[in-house]
Design an enzyme around this catalytic site. Structure first.
Site, PDB file in Angstrom:
ATOM      1  CE1 TYR A  77      -1.299  -8.795   1.868  1.00 23.50           C
ATOM      2  CE2 TYR A  77      -3.399  -9.668   2.607  1.00 23.50           C
ATOM      3  CZ  TYR A  77      -2.666  -8.677   1.989  1.00 23.50           C
ATOM      4  OH  TYR A  77      -3.305  -7.571   1.486  1.00 23.50           O
ATOM      5  CG  ASN A  94      -5.014   0.314   3.548  1.00 23.92           C
ATOM      6  OD1 ASN A  94      -6.053  -0.257   3.243  1.00 23.92           O
ATOM      7  ND2 ASN A  94      -3.923   0.245   2.803  1.00 23.92           N
ATOM      8  CG  ASP A 124      -0.407   0.071   2.539  1.00 23.02           C
ATOM      9  OD1 ASP A 124       0.742  -0.368   2.720  1.00 23.02           O
ATOM     10  OD2 ASP A 124      -1.095   0.545   3.460  1.00 23.02           O
ATOM     11  CB  ALA A 152      -8.610   1.843  -6.562  1.00 24.56           C
ATOM     12  CG  ASP A 179      -2.678   1.677  -2.038  1.00 23.91           C
ATOM     13  OD1 ASP A 179      -3.206   1.903  -0.933  1.00 23.91           O
ATOM     14  OD2 ASP A 179      -2.370   0.535  -2.433  1.00 23.91           O
ATOM     15  NE  ARG A 210       1.908  -8.300   5.729  1.00 20.31           N
ATOM     16  CZ  ARG A 210       1.023  -7.447   5.179  1.00 20.31           C
ATOM     17  NH1 ARG A 210      -0.267  -7.760   5.177  1.00 20.31           N
ATOM     18  NH2 ARG A 210       1.434  -6.320   4.645  1.00 20.31           N
ATOM     19  CE  LYS A 247      -8.632   6.493   0.741  1.00 13.65           C
ATOM     20  NZ  LYS A 247      -7.289   5.865   0.647  1.00 13.65           N
ATOM     21  NE  ARG A 275      -6.575  -4.190   3.590  1.00 14.20           N
ATOM     22  CZ  ARG A 275      -7.242  -3.101   3.221  1.00 14.20           C
ATOM     23  NH1 ARG A 275      -8.089  -2.523   4.090  1.00 14.20           N
ATOM     24  NH2 ARG A 275      -7.102  -2.592   2.017  1.00 14.20           N
TER      25      ARG A 275
END
Length: 301
Positions: free
Chosen positions: A105, A169, A34, A260, A262, A107, A229, A171
């Site tokens: 993911y 953002n 991101d 989009a 980002d 990570r 947004k 999560r």
């Protein structure tokens, strides 16, 4: 641009190995994440008097070297990338259902989790920046002490008059529990000049009843301006006593919504750093996001 002093915007977070479908069961390798996506588009939106740097951590393996070269080829400065022996980048795979995407993911051992672990490195990275961008994912991957250290330094930057932009953002699965997630997001809003939340995320995490509710909450937490947004719906721009909705660009057949938000954030922040009004900056954000959703993957090459 002779005679114009160079300024630096520092994006902070994790870039990962991206696997996107290439058809027939094959996947194409790329690099994205991101805050890196936003750095990528910032470099393309800002004028020549701005430099873009990325603050993260990578290993010393072959893939980390490839990623570092990818940063440099994109015009993104790499002098604030920590190198950690034995560490590697994280990886994610994109799954598409029409134009909507979901992700898998890998990570847990990502080097980027240590991006704020060295106080001297962190001080140098923040001290040489004129503007900053980070996200809720940046916060989620950091140990609590490193998260607090990063927020403290960004708060100092804001107090010094520098622009600090934050995209929550949200999560939830990256966080140990919802309460810790909400506390961290709220603390980040307090050090932000600009906050760029997405309404569906905020509705689910904080119970907001409308984009207006989201904007008012973040303004109350200390952000100076908020842009909510909402995908293809209008964005809400809120600052001081102004509240205005800005219609999105019409895209009849989006291919992939990855990146989009980002890209919207990048175009918005670039426009604000270049002196445009919040409303005009939101229009720039919609234009770029509309271009991005008409391509596969997070980055338009």
């Amino acid at each position: 641009m002779t005679g114009i002093p160079m300024r630096r915007v520092v994006s902070i977070g994790e870039c990962m190995i991206e696997l996107a479908s290439a058809g027939q069961g094959l996947y194409r390798k790329g690099f994205a994440g991101d805050t890196f996506n936003t750095a990528w588009y910032l470099r393309r939106q800002l004028g020549a008097d701005w430099r873009v740097a990325y603050l993260t951590a990578l290993g010393t393996d072959t893939t980390s070297e490839e990623m570092l070269g990818f940063f440099a080829d994109a015009g993104i400065e790499t002098d604030r990338v920590r190198r950690i022996d034995g560490a590697m980048p994280g990886l994610y795979m994109i799954h598409l259902d029409g134009a909507e995407r979901s992700f898998s993911y890998w990570r847990d051992t990502s080097a980027a989790k240590q991006l704020a672990a060295d106080p001297e490195h962190l001080d140098a990275a923040i001290g040489t920046g004129d503007a900053f961008y980070f996200s809720g994912i940046t916060l989620a991957i950091l140990p609590p002490a490193d998260r607090a250290a990063l927020l403290e330094r960004l708060g100092t930057a804001k107090a010094a008059g520098k622009t600090v932009a934050f995209d929550p953002n949200i999560r939830p699965r990256l966080w140990p529990d919802p309460a810790e997630m909400r506390r961290a997001i709220e603390a980040a809003a307090g050090v932000a000049t600009i906050c760029l939340p997405s309404f569906p995320d905020e509705e689910a995490a904080f119970g907001d009843g409308s984009p207006v509710g989201t904007a008012e909450r973040y303004l109350g937490l200390g952000a100076d301006e908020v842009v909510v947004k909402d995908g293809p719906a209008p964005a809400l721009v809120a600052y001081a006593d102004s509240r205005e909705t800005i219609a999105a660009e019409t895209v009849t057949q989006p291919l992939d919504t990855t990146g989009a938000g980002d890209s919207f954030s990048a175009a918005y922040l670039a426009a604000r750093l270049e002196g445009l009004s919040p409303v005009d900056a939101a229009r720039k954000g919609h234009v770029l996001a509309a271009q991005v959703v008409q391509h596969y993957g997070a980055l338009i090459r």
